[in-house]
Design an enzyme around this catalytic site. Structure first.
Site, mmCIF file in Angstrom:
data_model
loop_
_atom_site.group_PDB
_atom_site.id
_atom_site.type_symbol
_atom_site.label_atom_id
_atom_site.label_comp_id
_atom_site.label_asym_id
_atom_site.label_seq_id
_atom_site.Cartn_x
_atom_site.Cartn_y
_atom_site.Cartn_z
ATOM 1 N NE ARG A 1 46.114 39.187 48.023
ATOM 2 C CZ ARG A 1 46.804 38.050 48.067
ATOM 3 N NH1 ARG A 1 47.520 37.757 49.113
ATOM 4 N NH2 ARG A 1 46.779 37.223 47.060
ATOM 5 N NE ARG B 1 43.326 35.757 47.807
ATOM 6 C CZ ARG B 1 43.935 35.513 48.948
ATOM 7 N NH1 ARG B 1 43.567 36.131 50.024
ATOM 8 N NH2 ARG B 1 44.889 34.631 49.015
ATOM 9 N NE ARG C 1 43.106 33.680 38.145
ATOM 10 C CZ ARG C 1 43.458 32.506 37.647
ATOM 11 N NH1 ARG C 1 43.055 32.149 36.444
ATOM 12 N NH2 ARG C 1 44.228 31.688 38.340
ATOM 13 C CG ASP D 1 51.450 38.842 43.671
ATOM 14 O OD1 ASP D 1 50.402 38.367 44.115
ATOM 15 O OD2 ASP D 1 52.567 38.585 44.162
ATOM 16 C CE1 TYR E 1 56.187 33.750 48.384
ATOM 17 C CE2 TYR E 1 56.432 35.948 49.325
ATOM 18 C CZ TYR E 1 55.730 34.761 49.212
ATOM 19 O OH TYR E 1 54.570 34.569 49.933
HETATM 20 O O1 CP3 Z 1 44.790 43.499 47.584
HETATM 21 C C1 CP3 Z 1 44.430 43.160 46.443
HETATM 22 O O2 CP3 Z 1 43.380 42.600 46.236
HETATM 23 C C2 CP3 Z 1 45.345 43.529 45.287
HETATM 24 C C3 CP3 Z 1 46.001 42.428 44.704
HETATM 25 C C4 CP3 Z 1 47.069 41.648 45.451
HETATM 26 C C5 CP3 Z 1 47.401 40.330 45.051
HETATM 27 N N1 CP3 Z 1 48.468 39.938 45.777
HETATM 28 C C6 CP3 Z 1 46.720 39.574 43.965
HETATM 29 C C7 CP3 Z 1 46.801 38.099 43.964
HETATM 30 C C8 CP3 Z 1 47.911 41.989 46.521
HETATM 31 C C9 CP3 Z 1 47.950 43.248 47.369
HETATM 32 C C10 CP3 Z 1 48.805 40.899 46.697
HETATM 33 C C11 CP3 Z 1 49.882 40.924 47.698
HETATM 34 C C12 CP3 Z 1 50.656 39.692 47.957
HETATM 35 N N2 CP3 Z 1 51.017 38.715 47.067
HETATM 36 C C13 CP3 Z 1 51.242 39.397 49.201
HETATM 37 C C14 CP3 Z 1 51.185 40.269 50.429
HETATM 38 C C15 CP3 Z 1 49.885 40.195 51.140
HETATM 39 C C16 CP3 Z 1 49.647 38.910 51.871
HETATM 40 O O3 CP3 Z 1 48.688 38.222 51.537
HETATM 41 O O4 CP3 Z 1 50.418 38.629 52.816
HETATM 42 C C17 CP3 Z 1 51.907 38.159 49.056
HETATM 43 C C18 CP3 Z 1 52.673 37.431 50.136
HETATM 44 C C19 CP3 Z 1 51.772 37.758 47.687
HETATM 45 C C20 CP3 Z 1 52.355 36.562 47.024
HETATM 46 C C21 CP3 Z 1 51.291 35.678 46.494
HETATM 47 N N3 CP3 Z 1 50.462 35.961 45.419
HETATM 48 C C22 CP3 Z 1 50.926 34.382 46.966
HETATM 49 C C23 CP3 Z 1 51.572 33.685 48.145
HETATM 50 C C24 CP3 Z 1 49.872 33.917 46.150
HETATM 51 C C25 CP3 Z 1 49.195 32.550 46.163
HETATM 52 C C26 CP3 Z 1 48.228 32.403 47.260
HETATM 53 C C27 CP3 Z 1 47.151 33.481 47.311
HETATM 54 O O5 CP3 Z 1 47.305 34.345 48.181
HETATM 55 O O6 CP3 Z 1 46.221 33.486 46.506
HETATM 56 C C28 CP3 Z 1 49.568 34.934 45.225
HETATM 57 C C29 CP3 Z 1 48.511 34.866 44.193
HETATM 58 C C30 CP3 Z 1 47.578 36.003 44.041
HETATM 59 N N4 CP3 Z 1 47.894 37.327 44.191
HETATM 60 C C31 CP3 Z 1 46.204 35.898 43.685
HETATM 61 C C32 CP3 Z 1 45.711 37.213 43.630
HETATM 62 C C33 CP3 Z 1 44.324 37.650 43.258
HETATM 63 C C34 CP3 Z 1 45.462 34.587 43.381
HETATM 64 C C35 CP3 Z 1 45.878 34.080 42.047
HETATM 65 C C36 CP3 Z 1 44.758 33.671 41.126
HETATM 66 O O7 CP3 Z 1 43.777 34.413 40.911
HETATM 67 O O8 CP3 Z 1 44.936 32.595 40.583
#
Ligand code: CP3
Length: 342
Positions: free
Chosen positions: A26, A30, A39, A76, A154
């Site tokens: 991640r 972030r 963003r 994602d 999901y």
């Molecule tokens: O690794 C990286 O930085 C690449 C980008 C990436 C995102 N999501 C971007 C994202 C990756 C590899 C993921 C994987 C992901 N997404 C997982 C598996 C990894 C883990 O954390 O267990 C899961 C379960 C998700 C589903 C998901 N996406 C959730 C539950 C959420 C909300 C909470 C959170 O983690 O922020 C997201 C949103 C998300 N995915 C954001 C980002 C940068 C934040 C959204 C925003 O910028 O508003």
């Protein structure tokens, strides 16, 4: 194209390395103010992820600003259900939300069959191609997908959950439906990962974030069986990260992938004794270590590195970096790894 810093790839394949490679799950998005600026220029997460030029820009940011040894494409895991005909929204401060869910045989009709991932997920594939160009061979580019079990969670639940009890209920009440859906997710995931390799990914990772909520027998049946299909269909550096799947570790070591991701509760020594030299291990610093002082980050990171008795390691956190971690603290972690002599 030859990759200048290919430590991550060599460590994945078990080849000789001069030092351990390091990156953070991640890392794209972030934590960086530079990410938040990009963003803020769009309507939300989805627009950013679906605009290839911008997705590529935030993918490269941690390489430039933090000095990580690999880039991971900004996207994602939920793009897969979206492509299958189950669209999601990313709700600010809440996370993903699906208007429709799959809880009955009849709900399967919502889903599109025989989809073309090159078409439906062209925005991710374009982002990979652009990123590949912008990286210009500096470091490898990692593509990824969710493991079928986590994606099922999901699609059934329709949002995040602490227990995913709707999904676990389905495993007992409608196991046939669960298997049908898992197989469809698996087929799309294989096609999607292959397309990512074709469009510039040098390596792949499968995220099974919710592996740890299943019992041992259930994870074999509803998790591992499908992971195995994916792994068998893909060549090259490939990491399987099954968070919390302690009792599945011996079975994970028997998969044909190069790398196993470990969360911070897992013991490096134990995982190494199960893996021997068959696998590269990735991880596994507690993400909360990065809340501490720079001195304590260095101390904890060194303690982790000192448990390594093999070159087959990629240094990472035990789960994704938390959004409120200071970039300076991430840099202290990376610096400690880079200065460590193996
Ligand atoms: O690794 C990286 O930085 C690449 C980008 C990436 C995102 N999501 C971007 C994202 C990756 C590899 C993921 C994987 C992901 N997404 C997982 C598996 C990894 C883990 O954390 O267990 C899961 C379960 C998700 C589903 C998901 N996406 C959730 C539950 C959420 C909300 C909470 C959170 O983690 O922020 C997201 C949103 C998300 N995915 C954001 C980002 C940068 C934040 C959204 C925003 O910028 O508003």
């Amino acid at each position: 194209m030859k990759i200048a810093n290919d430590l991550y790839l060599r460590a994945s394949l078990g080849e000789k390395i001069e030092r351990y490679p390091v990156w953070l799950m991640r890392q794209a998005g972030r934590i960086l103010p530079e990410y938040r600026a990009v963003r803020a220029s769009v309507s939300g997460f989805k627009e950013l992820a679906e605009t290839p030029e911008l997705a590529a820009e935030v993918t490269v940011q941690p390489v430039d600003l933090l000095g990580v040894d690999a880039a991971i494409i900004f996207s994602d895991i939920l793009v897969v259900p979206d492509a299958m005909g189950l669209p999601y929204q990313m709700i600010e401060k809440k996370g993903p939300w699906f208007e429709n869910t799959i809880r009955d045989e009849a709900d399967l009709k919502i889903l599109d069959q025989n989809i073309d991932v090159e078409d439906r997920l062209s925005y991710v594939l374009q982002a990979l191609s652009i990123t590949k160009k912008e990286l210009n061979g500096r470091v490898p580019l990692i593509g990824f997908a969710g493991a079928p079990w986590t994606i099922l969670c999901y699609m059934v639940e329709g949002s995040g959950s602490k227990t995913f009890s709707e999904t676990r209920k389905l495993l007992y009440t409608k196991p046939k439906l669960a298997h049908e859906l898992l197989q469809r997710i698996t087929d799309v995931t294989i096609a999607y990962l292959r397309a990512q390799l074709k469009h510039g990914a040098d390596a792949l990772q499968l995220f099974d974030s919710w592996a740890g909520i299943l019992g041992h027998k259930q994870y074999q049946e509803f998790g591992m069986q499908y992971i195995q299909q994916v792994v068998n269909a893909i060549d090259g550096p490939f990491t399987v990260f099954s968070k919390g799947a302690y009792s599945a570790l011996p079975a994970l070591m028997d998969l044909s992938c190069t790398t196993i991701g470990l969360d911070w509760n897992m013991s490096i020594e134990q995982a190494r004794s199960l893996a021997g030299e068959r696998k590269t291990l990735q991880g596994n610093l507690d993400p909360c270590v990065l809340y501490g002082s720079e001195a304590s980050i260095e101390r904890e990171t060194l303690e982790l590195l000192n448990t390594f008795k093999s070159q087959r390691h990629i240094v990472n956190l035990g789960h994704g970096v938390y959004p409120d971690i200071k970039p300076e603290h991430v840099k202290a972690f990376i610096k400690t790894v880079k200065n460590y002599e193996i």
